[in-house]
Design an enzyme around this catalytic site. Structure first.
Site, PDB file in Angstrom:
ATOM      1  N   ASP A  44      21.256  -4.018   3.475  1.00  0.00           N
ATOM      2  CA  ASP A  44      20.852  -2.656   3.105  1.00  0.00           C
ATOM      3  C   ASP A  44      20.191  -1.850   4.225  1.00  0.00           C
ATOM      4  O   ASP A  44      19.786  -0.716   4.009  1.00  0.00           O
ATOM      5  CB  ASP A  44      19.897  -2.655   1.892  1.00  0.00           C
ATOM      6  CG  ASP A  44      20.629  -2.970   0.608  1.00  0.00           C
ATOM      7  OD1 ASP A  44      21.877  -2.980   0.637  1.00  0.00           O
ATOM      8  OD2 ASP A  44      19.970  -3.209  -0.417  1.00  0.00           O
ATOM      9  N   HIS A 247      17.922  -8.223  33.450  1.00  0.00           N
ATOM     10  CA  HIS A 247      18.037  -7.616  32.116  1.00  0.00           C
ATOM     11  C   HIS A 247      16.892  -8.046  31.197  1.00  0.00           C
ATOM     12  O   HIS A 247      17.077  -8.226  29.997  1.00  0.00           O
ATOM     13  CB  HIS A 247      19.393  -7.966  31.489  1.00  0.00           C
ATOM     14  CG  HIS A 247      20.539  -7.307  32.196  1.00  0.00           C
ATOM     15  ND1 HIS A 247      21.845  -7.740  32.103  1.00  0.00           N
ATOM     16  CD2 HIS A 247      20.579  -6.235  33.019  1.00  0.00           C
ATOM     17  CE1 HIS A 247      22.621  -6.969  32.842  1.00  0.00           C
ATOM     18  NE2 HIS A 247      21.880  -6.050  33.410  1.00  0.00           N
ATOM     19  N   ASP A 264      12.673   0.240  33.690  1.00  0.00           N
ATOM     20  CA  ASP A 264      14.008   0.855  33.696  1.00  0.00           C
ATOM     21  C   ASP A 264      14.207   1.411  32.293  1.00  0.00           C
ATOM     22  O   ASP A 264      14.429   0.657  31.345  1.00  0.00           O
ATOM     23  CB  ASP A 264      15.062  -0.201  34.042  1.00  0.00           C
ATOM     24  CG  ASP A 264      16.463   0.394  34.197  1.00  0.00           C
ATOM     25  OD1 ASP A 264      16.683   1.542  33.749  1.00  0.00           O
ATOM     26  OD2 ASP A 264      17.335  -0.299  34.744  1.00  0.00           O
ATOM     27  N   ASP A 275      18.744   7.657  33.080  1.00  0.00           N
ATOM     28  CA  ASP A 275      18.592   6.251  33.469  1.00  0.00           C
ATOM     29  C   ASP A 275      17.704   6.212  34.705  1.00  0.00           C
ATOM     30  O   ASP A 275      18.168   6.481  35.809  1.00  0.00           O
ATOM     31  CB  ASP A 275      19.999   5.687  33.747  1.00  0.00           C
ATOM     32  CG  ASP A 275      19.987   4.206  34.085  1.00  0.00           C
ATOM     33  OD1 ASP A 275      18.931   3.578  34.000  1.00  0.00           O
ATOM     34  OD2 ASP A 275      21.067   3.695  34.441  1.00  0.00           O
ATOM     35  N   HIS A 354      23.121  -6.642  42.631  1.00  0.00           N
ATOM     36  CA  HIS A 354      23.870  -5.678  41.817  1.00  0.00           C
ATOM     37  C   HIS A 354      24.360  -4.519  42.674  1.00  0.00           C
ATOM     38  O   HIS A 354      23.982  -4.402  43.840  1.00  0.00           O
ATOM     39  CB  HIS A 354      23.032  -5.190  40.622  1.00  0.00           C
ATOM     40  CG  HIS A 354      21.739  -4.506  40.980  1.00  0.00           C
ATOM     41  ND1 HIS A 354      21.677  -3.216  41.436  1.00  0.00           N
ATOM     42  CD2 HIS A 354      20.444  -4.951  40.929  1.00  0.00           C
ATOM     43  CE1 HIS A 354      20.416  -2.876  41.637  1.00  0.00           C
ATOM     44  NE2 HIS A 354      19.644  -3.916  41.343  1.00  0.00           N
ATOM     45  N   HIS A 358      26.264   3.638  39.138  1.00  0.00           N
ATOM     46  CA  HIS A 358      27.356   3.720  38.159  1.00  0.00           C
ATOM     47  C   HIS A 358      27.439   5.161  37.687  1.00  0.00           C
ATOM     48  O   HIS A 358      26.489   5.927  37.840  1.00  0.00           O
ATOM     49  CB  HIS A 358      27.090   2.760  36.979  1.00  0.00           C
ATOM     50  CG  HIS A 358      25.709   2.892  36.386  1.00  0.00           C
ATOM     51  ND1 HIS A 358      25.379   3.855  35.457  1.00  0.00           N
ATOM     52  CD2 HIS A 358      24.561   2.212  36.626  1.00  0.00           C
ATOM     53  CE1 HIS A 358      24.093   3.733  35.138  1.00  0.00           C
ATOM     54  NE2 HIS A 358      23.569   2.760  35.836  1.00  0.00           N
ATOM     55  N   HIS A 365      26.522   3.577  31.197  1.00  0.00           N
ATOM     56  CA  HIS A 365      27.541   3.191  32.187  1.00  0.00           C
ATOM     57  C   HIS A 365      28.772   3.989  31.780  1.00  0.00           C
ATOM     58  O   HIS A 365      29.556   3.569  30.944  1.00  0.00           O
ATOM     59  CB  HIS A 365      27.807   1.686  32.159  1.00  0.00           C
ATOM     60  CG  HIS A 365      26.651   0.880  32.684  1.00  0.00           C
ATOM     61  ND1 HIS A 365      26.633  -0.479  32.706  1.00  0.00           N
ATOM     62  CD2 HIS A 365      25.461   1.263  33.233  1.00  0.00           C
ATOM     63  CE1 HIS A 365      25.479  -0.911  33.230  1.00  0.00           C
ATOM     64  NE2 HIS A 365      24.760   0.137  33.549  1.00  0.00           N
ATOM     65  N   GLU A 388      20.491   3.317  42.679  1.00  0.00           N
ATOM     66  CA  GLU A 388      19.477   2.377  42.202  1.00  0.00           C
ATOM     67  C   GLU A 388      19.424   1.068  42.981  1.00  0.00           C
ATOM     68  O   GLU A 388      19.640  -0.009  42.423  1.00  0.00           O
ATOM     69  CB  GLU A 388      19.690   2.077  40.721  1.00  0.00           C
ATOM     70  CG  GLU A 388      21.103   1.661  40.326  1.00  0.00           C
ATOM     71  CD  GLU A 388      21.174   1.316  38.828  1.00  0.00           C
ATOM     72  OE1 GLU A 388      20.398   0.452  38.404  1.00  0.00           O
ATOM     73  OE2 GLU A 388      22.008   1.906  38.116  1.00  0.00           O
ATOM     74  N   TYR A 392      14.815  -8.341  44.755  1.00  0.00           N
ATOM     75  CA  TYR A 392      14.253  -9.267  43.764  1.00  0.00           C
ATOM     76  C   TYR A 392      14.055 -10.610  44.456  1.00  0.00           C
ATOM     77  O   TYR A 392      15.038 -11.265  44.813  1.00  0.00           O
ATOM     78  CB  TYR A 392      15.209  -9.408  42.568  1.00  0.00           C
ATOM     79  CG  TYR A 392      15.716  -8.045  42.094  1.00  0.00           C
ATOM     80  CD1 TYR A 392      14.980  -7.287  41.192  1.00  0.00           C
ATOM     81  CD2 TYR A 392      16.893  -7.500  42.616  1.00  0.00           C
ATOM     82  CE1 TYR A 392      15.407  -6.024  40.803  1.00  0.00           C
ATOM     83  CE2 TYR A 392      17.332  -6.239  42.240  1.00  0.00           C
ATOM     84  CZ  TYR A 392      16.586  -5.507  41.338  1.00  0.00           C
ATOM     85  OH  TYR A 392      17.016  -4.254  40.963  1.00  0.00           O
ATOM     86  N   ARG A 409      12.944  -2.016  41.865  1.00  0.00           N
ATOM     87  CA  ARG A 409      14.146  -1.169  41.820  1.00  0.00           C
ATOM     88  C   ARG A 409      13.667   0.272  41.737  1.00  0.00           C
ATOM     89  O   ARG A 409      12.664   0.560  41.085  1.00  0.00           O
ATOM     90  CB  ARG A 409      15.038  -1.528  40.625  1.00  0.00           C
ATOM     91  CG  ARG A 409      16.297  -0.676  40.524  1.00  0.00           C
ATOM     92  CD  ARG A 409      17.373  -1.268  39.604  1.00  0.00           C
ATOM     93  NE  ARG A 409      16.979  -1.389  38.214  1.00  0.00           N
ATOM     94  CZ  ARG A 409      16.653  -2.524  37.614  1.00  0.00           C
ATOM     95  NH1 ARG A 409      16.661  -3.650  38.284  1.00  0.00           N
ATOM     96  NH2 ARG A 409      16.310  -2.535  36.335  1.00  0.00           N
ATOM     97  N   GLU A 411      15.435   3.953  40.831  1.00  0.00           N
ATOM     98  CA  GLU A 411      16.699   4.499  40.310  1.00  0.00           C
ATOM     99  C   GLU A 411      16.543   5.957  39.929  1.00  0.00           C
ATOM    100  O   GLU A 411      15.652   6.323  39.152  1.00  0.00           O
ATOM    101  CB  GLU A 411      17.131   3.698  39.068  1.00  0.00           C
ATOM    102  CG  GLU A 411      18.368   4.257  38.385  1.00  0.00           C
ATOM    103  CD  GLU A 411      18.854   3.400  37.228  1.00  0.00           C
ATOM    104  OE1 GLU A 411      18.030   2.726  36.579  1.00  0.00           O
ATOM    105  OE2 GLU A 411      20.076   3.424  36.973  1.00  0.00           O
TER     106      GLU A 411
HETATM  107  N1  GLY Z   1      19.661   0.786  32.791  1.00  0.00           N
HETATM  108  C1  GLY Z   1      20.943   0.283  33.025  1.00  0.00           C
HETATM  109  C2  GLY Z   1      21.287   0.380  34.440  1.00  0.00           C
HETATM  110  O1  GLY Z   1      20.456   0.726  35.255  1.00  0.00           O
HETATM  111  O2  GLY Z   1      22.415   0.185  34.806  1.00  0.00           O
HETATM  112 MN    MN Z   2      21.495   2.415  36.019  1.00  0.00          MN
HETATM  113 MN    MN Z   3      18.603   1.720  34.779  1.00  0.00          MN
END
Ligand code: GLY
Ligand code: MN
Ligand code: MN
Length: 442
Positions: A44, A247, A264, A275, A354, A358, A365, A388, A392, A409, A411
């Site tokens: 529900d 993540h 983030d 973002d 990474h 993006h 994304h 970004e 690390y 990071r 971004e």
């Molecule tokens: N917050 C997702 C990324 O930075 O790709």
């Molecule tokens: Mn991002």
């Molecule tokens: Mn991000």
């Protein structure tokens, strides 16, 4: 016309214009674009409804149980199927436009109750050369659409034919979505501004001894307080070693004096994502090693931004960031060897694993290919992307101890312009001096 009527009409014409452009690029056939399903979370209780991004891009219509059908050709028609007015349901769940009001307000040529979809679709597909939709995106829609196709095929002896080919509608739509129009950019600037407010609020709220979730709460408060409907993705609020988990979304640890906090987080406003990542000291003052690594990531981001302009390839900002980071890792004793070697063997990936960005838009994304015919695609004005870079550093015998467990990071969201780029998220403090000043005054 009052202001809100004028704004509604302007928005309707933006979406009508996109439908027309799509119909022209399809040339012929019928496109089917359902919105997202409502999803049960547990008995529900539903997840908050979020429309399908393609559907929203083409309609601006936010109700569940809606399907857009676009008939291309000399006189393109757009048809909406949506929920009927229903007094009982509206008492429980709220307002529904119903087909007539939806057609008038959102500028469709025709609109019908969603309950007529299965009856009407075989008719609409009859004698059409091509079907356009997103095959494989949703198994239930695949089956339902194939059911309509089979219903048309059964009429072959009446001289009626079914579409002989199926095209992936995401191909033209992704290309359209990649270059934002002025209505999208206006929303994205507002989304970025709200997220900037949220990050400033988070910086002012952080203290040793508080929990990561207390800071997350400040972010969510600011998003909603300023009209954003949702976070665009689950916020990462990661202090100390948690920042080295890319993540991390537990957000449940107490924040220690002397640690950094990586956040983030970005809001979604009227369907559009922002973002932003910022990394700052929990106690408001960077230590020496934190400062060193922070300045390195900032330099990598500046180098990437300098390559973010029309005509540059998608990979150029990333390559520029990697070069700066790799040189820094060598200078600081995190890596050994020559720069060429580090780049060639990609040993920098131990600390930077990474990509540098993006596409950003309706999805965090966002839609759009990154290569064209095997080559990284050139940036063109109107594209929005993130920049970004990060670093690390997990503990290791061969890693200078002063850098252990530091994750950073930075971004920002960037619009490619003909002159270079516009940083949509520029209101978020970023230099060490600006961050420390804001936190000192908190
Ligand atoms: N917050 C997702 C990324 O930075 O790709
Ligand atoms: Mn991002
Ligand atoms: Mn991000």
């Amino acid at each position: 016309m009052n202001d809100s009527v004028a704004a509604t009409k302007a928005a309707a014409s933006v979406h009508a214009d996109r439908r027309l452009r799509l119909a022209v690029s399809m040339r012929e056939g019928v496109a089917i674009v359902p919105t997202a399903p409502e999803r049960v979370r547990n008995r529900d209780a539903h997840y908050p409804f979020r429309f399908d991004s393609y559907f929203h891009y083409l309609t601006g219509f936010t109700e569940p149980e809606s399907v857009l059908v676009l008939v291309a050709g000399d006189a393109p028609r757009s048809i909406l199927f949506c929920r009927e007015k229903n007094e009982e349901r509206e008492i429980w769940d709220g307002f529904r436009h119903g087909p007539d009001a939806a057609r008038a307000k959102f500028g469709f040529d025709e609109a019908y109750p969603i309950a007529l979809l299965d009856a009407k679709m075989p008719e609409l597909l009859s004698n059409q050369p091509m079907l356009h939709y997103a095959p494989g995106a949703d198994a239930a829609w695949d089956a339902r659409i194939m059911g309509w196709m089979n219903a048309v095929r059964e009429k072959v002896r009446l001289g009626i034919s079914a579409p002989a080919s199926i095209g992936d509608l995401r191909v033209p739509l992704d290309e359209m979505r990649l270059v934002k129009d002025s209505a999208e950019l206006a929303t994205m600037r507002r989304a970025a501004g709200i997220s900037a407010i949220a990050h400033r609020r988070a910086m002012q709220a952080a203290r040793p001894g508080r929990y990561e979730y207390e800071v997350e709460a400040e972010l969510l408060y600011a998003f909603r307080r300023h009209g954003a409907q949702f976070p665009a993705y689950t916020s990462i609020v990661a202090s100390g070693a948690n920042a080295c988990v890319l993540h991390y979304v537990g957000n449940d640890a107490p924040m220690a004096d002397g640690d950094l906090l990586l956040i983030d987080a970005g809001c979604e406003l009227d369907g559009y994502a922002s973002d932003i990542t910022r990394t700052f000291p929990v106690n408001g003052r960077f230590t020496g090693p934190q400062r060193t690594l922070y300045e390195l990531v900032l330099a990598a981001q500046s180098a990437a931004m300098a390559e973010t302009c029309a005509g540059k390839g998608w990979n150029e900002p990333h390559d520029a960031a990697v070069r700066v980071l790799a040189q820094g890792m060598l200078d600081l004793g995190l890596l050994a060897g020559s720069l060429d070697e580090v780049l060639e063997k990609e040993t920098y990936r131990r600390y930077y694993m990474h990509r540098t960005g993006h596409w950003l838009g309706l999805d965090v994304h966002d839609a759009g290919d990154y290569k064209l015919a095997g080559q990284w695609r050139p940036l063109v004005p109107g594209m929005v992307l993130t920049v970004e870079p990060g670093i690390y550093v997990r503990p290791g015998e061969d890693v200078p101890q002063q850098y252990w467990n530091i994750g950073i990071r930075i971004e920002d969201d960037v619009l490619v312009t003909s002159a270079g780029c516009e940083v949509l998220t520029h209101e978020t403090p970023k230099s060490i001096a600006d961050i420390e000043a804001l936190m000192r005054d908190a």
